[in-house]
Design an enzyme around this catalytic site. Structure first.
Site, PDB file in Angstrom:
ATOM      1  N   ALA A  13      -7.301 -31.259 -12.832  1.00  0.00           N
ATOM      2  CA  ALA A  13      -7.409 -30.665 -11.507  1.00  0.00           C
ATOM      3  C   ALA A  13      -6.378 -31.188 -10.523  1.00  0.00           C
ATOM      4  CB  ALA A  13      -8.810 -30.903 -10.952  1.00  0.00           C
ATOM      5  N   ASP A  58      -9.601 -38.971 -19.236  1.00  0.00           N
ATOM      6  CA  ASP A  58      -8.355 -39.084 -19.992  1.00  0.00           C
ATOM      7  C   ASP A  58      -8.453 -38.133 -21.178  1.00  0.00           C
ATOM      8  OD1 ASP A  58      -6.252 -39.772 -21.633  1.00  0.00           O
ATOM      9  OD2 ASP A  58      -6.554 -41.933 -21.452  1.00  0.00           O
ATOM     10  N   LYS A 160       3.945 -27.081 -26.262  1.00  0.00           N
ATOM     11  CA  LYS A 160       3.003 -26.019 -25.913  1.00  0.00           C
ATOM     12  C   LYS A 160       2.608 -25.197 -27.139  1.00  0.00           C
ATOM     13  CE  LYS A 160       2.889 -27.103 -21.605  1.00  0.00           C
ATOM     14  NZ  LYS A 160       1.679 -27.765 -21.064  1.00  0.00           N
ATOM     15  N   LEU A 185       7.019 -19.568 -15.331  1.00  0.00           N
ATOM     16  CA  LEU A 185       7.377 -20.673 -14.448  1.00  0.00           C
ATOM     17  C   LEU A 185       6.606 -20.525 -13.138  1.00  0.00           C
ATOM     18  CD1 LEU A 185       9.294 -23.126 -13.935  1.00  0.00           C
ATOM     19  CD2 LEU A 185      10.903 -21.478 -12.953  1.00  0.00           C
ATOM     20  N   VAL A 186       5.729 -21.491 -12.830  1.00  0.00           N
ATOM     21  CA  VAL A 186       4.881 -21.383 -11.647  1.00  0.00           C
ATOM     22  C   VAL A 186       5.688 -21.713 -10.396  1.00  0.00           C
ATOM     23  CG1 VAL A 186       2.790 -22.192 -10.502  1.00  0.00           C
ATOM     24  CG2 VAL A 186       2.838 -21.998 -12.998  1.00  0.00           C
TER      25      VAL A 186
END
Length: 296
Positions: A13, A58, A160, A185-186
């Protein structure tokens, strides 16, 4: 629409997309378990304290994942590199794959989880030989070639690809309902030229595969695939393609200082427009009736 009693987990988050997703979910009436890797990131997660709980998890620690998932009906999972190793390299590939395995195994052991939304990347789709000779656009059915990624040290794409394949294998084996969002691509405020997604950007551009996605669009896409019971498989998520000189120059302005050679008009052909080589039709069809914002 989102039932107010639904509790979902967002992991990690602390990322730009993750924190925006937490805010959007709270606005729609969800109870949210926001999972971050260390206490320094807790301040990044804000919202209605009555509906928000923050956990330190984690992704390499199975028990901490289980703790964050307690009572949740869904998980939004995206990998965030650990603070002590933020560079994508061969080691990061191993770390991300292990994390994906742990998270999906934890979901399989959590009785309340009904759906996992796994955030992957377009880089897990586009790196293949013979792209220009393909008779149709690249879409969610395609996978990046592992050997090609290793050959050209495309560590982000390799990471990924292998992590998502690991997640899918485990989901199918354990009967976990999983959907993946393969984002472009953000376009966030923290975007820089050092973003590992951009390794090989020139080749993506020339092949008509350099795609970007606005933060709100990718957040809406995540919520849409959660709430739509018909969602399945993989979804390529982007709402812009960089395939002309003008668009490339605009992106360069965002990524590089003004003194950079990238701003030289002679560095790119003014007239060049590359044909789009990628399709997001599956996601667009799913989202046609989706309404973002507060749920009724």
């Amino acid at each position: 629409m989102a039932p107010a009693a639904k509790t979902v987990c967002v992991m990690d988050a602390s990322s730009g997309t993750g924190s925006a997703l937490v805010a959007a979910l709270l606005q729609r009436g969800y109870n949210v378990h926001a999972s971050v890797q260390n206490h320094e990131e807790l301040q990044c997660v804000k919202g209605n304290t009555n509906k928000l709980k923050v956990y330190r998890s984690d992704p390499l620690d199975y028990h901490s994942i289980m703790n964050a998932l307690k009572g949740c009906s869904a998980l939004f999972y995206s990998f965030q590199p650990p603070p002590d190793h933020s560079t994508y390299d061969e080691l990061m590939v191993e770390i991300e794959v292990r994390a994906a395995h742990n998270v999906l195994e934890a979901c399989a052991q959590t009785d309340t989880i009904e759906k996992v939304i796994f955030t992957s990347s377009v880089t897990a789709v586009i790196w293949r030989d013979g792209i220009k000779t393909m008779s149709s656009d690249v879409d969610e059915r395609h996978w990046s070639d592992v050997n090609l990624c290793k050959k050209f040290k495309l560590w982000h794409a390799l990471s990924k690809t292998l992590a998502e394949k690991t997640a899918w294998a485990l989901a199918m084996d354990r009967g976990v309902n999983m959907v993946s969002i393969n984002g472009g691509l953000v376009m966030g405020h923290d975007l820089t030229i050092n973003n590992p997604y951009l390794k090989g950007a020139a080749e993506m551009y020339e092949d008509g595969l350099l795609v970007t996605v606005d933060l709100k669009f990718i957040v809406d896409a995540h919520i849409c695939v959660l709430e739509d019971v018909s969602s399945y498989g993989r979804y390529l998520c982007f709402n812009n393609i960089i395939n002309s000189h003008e668009e490339a120059l605009t992106l360069a302005h965002m990524l590089l200082p003004p003194s950079s050679e990238a701003f030289s008009h002679s560095s790119l052909e003014e007239s060049v427009v590359y044909q789009q080589g990628i399709s997001n039709k599956k996601l667009i069809k799913l989202m046609v009736d989706f309404e973002g914002g507060v749920s009724c």
